[in-house]
Scaffold this active site. Structure first.
Site, short mmCIF file in Angstrom:
data_model
loop_
_atom_site.label_atom_id
_atom_site.label_comp_id
_atom_site.label_asym_id
_atom_site.label_seq_id
_atom_site.Cartn_x
_atom_site.Cartn_y
_atom_site.Cartn_z
CG ASP A 114 3.79 -0.06 -1.33
OD1 ASP A 114 4.74 -0.74 -0.88
OD2 ASP A 114 3.11 0.69 -0.60
C1 BGC Z 1 4.90 -0.05 2.39
C2 BGC Z 1 6.04 0.71 1.75
C3 BGC Z 1 7.34 -0.01 2.07
C4 BGC Z 1 7.24 -1.43 1.57
C5 BGC Z 1 8.48 -2.26 1.84
C6 BGC Z 1 4.89 -1.50 2.00
O1 BGC Z 1 3.93 -2.23 2.69
O2 BGC Z 1 3.67 0.54 2.01
O3 BGC Z 1 6.07 2.02 2.22
O4 BGC Z 1 8.40 0.68 1.50
O5 BGC Z 1 6.14 -2.08 2.20
O6 BGC Z 1 8.59 -2.54 3.18
#
Ligand code: BGC
Length: 802
Positions: free
Chosen positions: A229
Site C-alpha cells: 500500500d
Molecule cells: C490506500 C489505497 C490506495 C493508495 C493509492 C492508500 O492510502 O490505502 O487503497 O490505493 O493509497 O492512492
C-alpha cells in the site's frame, strides 16, 4: 522468454530501481533498454486517474470518469454478471487513459460497521465477498487491465491503520479475513495483490513471511506482483525477502540503495531479487501488450450501466401500507438537503470525478412529479436549525406524502478515520421527528456507505436505501420510487439495533499498539444469528414490490461432500421482479464451535408475475469445511448438516438434513472456552484469558514501553506530546496542507489530512524525503524524545546509520 532476456540484460542498479515506483502512480522506466513505465490508478467505483502528472499526494482532482455505485452498494445487487460488466466498463476507461492496473477492489471484511472505509468493501461475509470480487476481477481483467486486490490483510479499520497490529487467531484469520483473498487468488488470478499498512500478529503485512510467502505465494500459488500500500513499506530488504515485490509510491531512491547494499553484504540473495524483478517485468510486458492507443468507449452506455447498477442494488427496507411505489398523481414534499446536494460516493483515494452528475430534484421534475422542496437541514453545520425545520414542516403540511432524503454526510465516513457512532446527524433526526408529527406518510431515501441505527424507524412508512449510488443515482432512485424499476437489492451486512450489540464493540478500534479480534469467527450475522440477538435489518434482507414463494426443495445427490439441491421459486405478486435466494449451512451437532449458519451459495433470478423457475445449487467440500489449526488445513466434520434456503439469514423458507460421511483427519475441540460455543446475546464480552486460549499463545503487550516510548514506527500523532515531536508534527501538517490548496474550504479534506498526518509513522518521513530527513536525524530525535540525551548526541555523531 522476453522477460528472461530483459532480466538478464539489467544491471543490479536497474533491477533494484524496478522494485519501487517512479512517482506516485508509475513503475520506473529503464531508458537504456527502452522499457517504459506503466501506470496504476485508484478505483474501484470508477477510474481515478490524477490529472496532474506531478501530483505527489494522489489526491488532486482526477480526470472525468464514470462514477459507478461504490462497492458496498454494488454488492447489494448480489449480481455477479453486473459486477463483471461494471468492472469491464471500468477496464475500458482504463484502456482509454492508458492505465494498466486499477488499484482495487478492496475486499476486507466489515468487522465493525464503524470502519470509515466500509463503503469501499463488499460485505461482512467472506464467501459473498469472494464470489462478487471474483466476478469484478474477471470483468476488469477481461479487458487486459489488471486488478490490485487490496488490502492484504487484517485491515479492518482506519484508526491507526499504518501501525496497528491486528491480533487474529488462525482459524478466524483463515475463515473470515483471508477466505475472500484465497478465492480471488485461486479463481480470478489478479495481476497484483496489495499488502496493507497494518501488522498482523506482530509483523507488518508488507514483510510478513507467513502471509506473503507461506500462504499467498506458496500455498495459494499467487504468481503476480505483490505491491505495498502507498507508504506501507517498513523494512524494504526484509519485505523483499518475504515476498513484497514492488514498493509504492516511491522512496525516491532511498530504498533502492538499501537493496543494492543488501545484495552486496548478502542480506538478500540475487535469486530473490531476480524473482521479484521477473514478476514486475512480466506485469509490465503483459500490460503493454494490452494497451492500444486511442481506445474508445461509450460514455452514454457507461452512464446507463451506472443507472442499472443502482436499480439492481438499492434495498427497499420498509414499505408499510404499500406506500411505495408512488404515483405521479400525488402531491409531494421533497425534503432534505441531500435531495439537492446528493452524496453519491465516498471520500478518499477512491473518489472519482464523474462525467455527469444527476440531481434528484431535476429527475423528479423530468418525471412529472408535483413537488415542493425544502432543505430541512444543512450538510455543513450539524446543529439543529429551527428555521429550516419550520420551513420544511410548512411544506410538509400541504402535501400528501413526504419524500425525505437523509443519511450520512461526508464528514461522517471516509478513508482515514472511523465513525464514532451509528447515528446520522442530529439535525436530521430532529427533522424526522418533527415531520412525523405533521404528516405520517414519510418515505425516507437513505444515503450512506454503512449501517446506521434508526431509533426513528417507527416514524416513517417507507425506507429505500440507495447507499452511495454513483453518478446516475438520482434517476435510478426516482424510477425505483415510481415503480418503473422494482427494488431487488439485499443487504450484504447486518443493521444492528445498537452499536453495543456489535460483536467487536469491546475491541474496536483497540490501540495504542494492538487491536484484538476477540470475537473470533463471530462477525456480522454469524454472531447475531448464533446468539439470537435481535437486529434492525438482517443480513440478506430486502423487500420488493412483488413477493415470492419458495417450494419443492429437494436434495438431488449427496456424494461425499458434493451435494446438489434444487428449489422452485415462484413470483406470486403483481409486478415482475428479481429475488436473491440464499443457501446457508447449519451443522446439527459439532465438536467445534461453529456459527449458527453460514452462507454457501446464492443466486438472483428474474420472474414475471406467476412465473416459476427451478434452480439447482451445487455445494462442495468448501461449503462444509472449517479451518483445522491442528492439521493446518481445511477439514470437514462428519455428521448431520442442515441445508437452509432463505430470503435472508433470518427468513429461512425451506430446509433439509443431510449426512456427510467425511473422513475428517483430526478433530479439534475448544471446549475449555465455552463462550465461543454459546456467545452471549446483545454484545460479546470475551475476556483476555478466553481469547488467549483461542489465540493459542500469550497476547502481545498493548502498552507503550515507557522506557522506549517512541520508535521509528511511532506516529506523528504520538510524538506530538513532546516539544520536539510537536514541532515535527506541525511542520508535517503544514506541508500536508500546502499540498491541498483547498483543504481549509473542505471539511472532509481537512479532517482526512489531519487524521492521516496523525497516523503517519516517522519512518515514512525518512523514505519519502529520500533520506533528506535522514535516518540518523530521525533516530537522534527519537532518542531525544525518549529523554535519552547522551545516546541522542552519540547517534548524531556516529555515521553508520544511513
Ligand atoms: C490506500 C489505497 C490506495 C493508495 C493509492 C492508500 O492510502 O490505502 O487503497 O490505493 O493509497 O492512492
Amino acid at each position: 522468454m522476453l522477460v528472461d532476456k530483459l532480466l538478464h540484460s539489467l544491471t543490479l542498479e536497474e533491477k533494484s530501481s524496478l522494485c519501487s515506483g517512479n512517482d506516485f502512480w508509475h513503475t520506473k522506466p529503464i531508458k537504456r533498454i527502452q522499457l517504459p513505465s506503466i501506470m496504476m490508478a485508484d478505483g474501484p467505483n470508477g477510474l481515478r486517474k490524477q490529472s496532474e502528472p506531478d501530483d505527489k499526494t494522489g489526491l488532486t482532482l482526477s480526470l472525468p470518469a464514470t462514477c459507478f455505485p461504490t462497492t458496498s452498494t454494488l454488492s447489494c445487487s448480489w449480481n455477479i454478471d453486473l459486477l463483471f460488466e461494471v468492472a469491464a466498463s471500468i477496464g475500458e476507461e482504463c484502456l482509454k487513459e492508458q492505465v494498466s492496473v486499477l488499484l482495487g477492489p478492496g475486499i476486507n471484511i466489515k468487522r465493525s460497521p464503524l470502519c470509515g472505509r466500509n463503503f469501499e468493501y463488499f460485505s461482512e461475509d467472506p464467501f459473498l465477498t469472494g464470489t462478487l470480487a471474483v466476478a469484478f476481477i474477471k470483468g476488469l481483467q477481461s479487458k487486459g487491465v489488471g486488478a490490485a486486490v487490496k488490502h492484504f490483510a487484517g485491515n479492518n479499520q482506519e484508526t491507526k491503520r499504518m501501525t496497528i497490529d491486528s491480533i487474529i487467531d488462525e482459524r478466524t484469520l483463515r475463515e473470515i479475513y483471508l477466505y475472500a483473498f484465497e478465492m480471488v487468488v485461486k479463481e480470478a488470478k489478479p495481476w497484483m495483490v496489495m499488502s496493507s499498512y497494518n501488522k498482523v500478529n506482530g509483523c507488518y503485512t508488507s514483510e510478513n513471511k507467513y502471509l506473503l510467502k507461506d500462504i499467498l505465494i506458496n500455498e495459494w500459488g499467487f504468481n503476480g506482483v505483490v505491491v505495498s500500500d502507498w507508504g506501507a513499506t517498513n523494512d524494504r530488504v526484509l519485505a523483499l525477502n518475504n515476498g513484497l515485490d514492488l514498493e509504492m509510491p516511491s522512496s525516491y531512491g532511498y530504498n533502492d540503495k538499501k537493496i543494492i547494499r543488501a545484495i552486496k553484504n548478502q542480506g538478500l540473495s540475487i535469486e530473490n531479487l531476480d524473482n521479484s524483478v521477473k514478476k514486475i517485468l512480466t506485469l509490465i510486458t503483459n500490460s503493454l501488450s494490452n494497451l492500444t492507443y486511442q481506445y474508445n468507449y461509450s460514455q452514454v452506455k457507461h452512464h446507463k450501466l451506472a443507472y442499472e447498477s443502482l436499480c439492481e442494488s438499492a434495498v427497499l427496507l420498509k414499505n408499510e401500507d404499500n406506500i411505495l411505489p408512488i404515483s405521479t398523481s400525488d402531491k409531494f414534499a421533497i425534503i432534505g438537503e441531500l435531495a439537492r446536494t446528493p452524496r453519491f460516493q465516498g471520500s478518499g483515494s477512491s473518489s472519482v470525478s464523474p462525467f455527469i452528475l444527476e440531481n434528484p430534484l431535476d429527475e423528479f421534475s423530468k418525471n412529472g412529479v408535483d413537488f415542493t422542496f425544502a432543505s430541512g437541514y444543512s450538510l455543513t453545520d450539524n446543529d439543529i436549525n429551527e428555521s429550516l425545520i419550520n420551513k420544511a414542516c410548512e411544506v410538509a403540511k400541504n402535501c400528501n406524502t413526504i419524500i425525505l432524503y437523509a443519511g450520512l454526510t461526508e464528514e461522517y465516513e471516509s478513508e482515514g478515520f472511523d465513525r464514532e457512532s451509528l447515528s446520522i446527524p442530529n439535525n436530521q433526526i430532529a427533522l424526522i421527528e418533527r415531520l412525523s408529527k405533521i404528516n405520517p406518510n414519510i418515505i425516507l431515501v437513505l444515503s450512506g456507505g454503512a449501517p446506521i441505527e434508526m431509533p426513528w424507524i417507527n416514524s416513517i412508512k417507507g425506507l429505500l436505501n440507495i447507499f452511495l449510488g454513483g453518478e446516475s443515482s438520482a434517476s435510478a432512485t426516482v424510477d425505483l420510487l415510481l415503480g418503473w424499476k422494482i427494488p431487488s437489492g439485499k443487504l450484504t451486512e447486518t443493521y444492528p439495533l445498537s452499536l453495543s450489540h456489535t460483536p467487536s464493540f469491546n475491541n474496536f478500534p483497540g490501540g495504542p499498539k494492538t487491536v484484538e479480534y476477540r470475537e473470533g469467527i463471530y462477525v456480522g450475522y454469524r454472531y447475531y444469528d448464533s446468539s439470537n440477538t435481535d437486529v434492525l435489518f438482517p443480513f440478506g434482507f430486502g423487500l420488493s414490490y412483488t413477493s415470492f414463494e419458495y417450494k419443492d426443495m429437494k436434495i438431488l445427490t449427496v456424494d461425499n461432500d458434493k451435494v446438489t439441491v434444487s428449489l422452485t421459486i415462484k413470483n406470486i405478486g403483481e409486478y415482475k421482479g428479481s429475488e436473491i435466494i440464499q443457501v446457508y449451512i447449519h451443522q446439527i451437532a459439532s465438536n467445534i464451535f461453529k456459527a449458527e449458519k453460514e452462507l454457501k451459495a446464492f443466486t438472483k433470478i428474474n420472474l414475471l408475475p406467476s412465473e416459476e423457475k427451478t434452480i439447482i445449487f451445487n455445494l462442495n467440500k468448501s461449503s462444509f469445511s472449517y479451518y483445522n489449526v491442528n492439521i493446518k488445513n481445511w477439514d470437514v466434520e462428519p455428521g448431520y448438516y442442515e441445508i437452509l434456503i432463505g430470503s435472508s439469514s433470518r427468513d429461512i423458507r425451506c430446509k433439509k438434513n443431510i449426512l456427510i460421511k467425511s473422513t475428517s483427519i483430526s478433530s479439534m475441540v475448544y471446549n475449555k472456552i465455552p463462550i465461543y460455543y454459546t456467545p452471549t446475546s446483545y454484545g460479546l464480552n470475551i475476556s483476555k484469558k478466553e481469547f488467549e486460549m483461542l489465540y493459542g499463545k500469550d497476547l502481545p503487550n498493548n502498552i507503550i514501553n515507557p522506557k522506549e516510548k517512541y520508535t521509528l514506527n511511532s506516529t506523528l500523532g504520538e510524538i506530538k506530546e513532546t516539544i520536539i515531536g510537536k514541532k515535527v508534527y506541525d511542520i508535517a501538517l503544514e506541508i500536508a496542507y500546502s499540498m491541498f490548496p483547498n483543504a481549509h474550504e473542505s471539511q472532509i479534506l481537512f479532517k482526512m489530512i489531519t487524521s492521516v498526518t496523525e497516523d503517519f509513522p516517522i519512518r515514512n518521513l525518512v523514505s519519502l524525503s529520500n533520506g533528506k530527513f535522514s535516518l540518523r536525524l530521525a533516530t537522534a530525535l527519537i532518542k531525544l524524545m525518549n529523554e535519552d540525551y547522551l545516546k541522542s548526541i552519540a547517534t548524531m555523531i556516529q555515521n553508520n546509520i544511513r
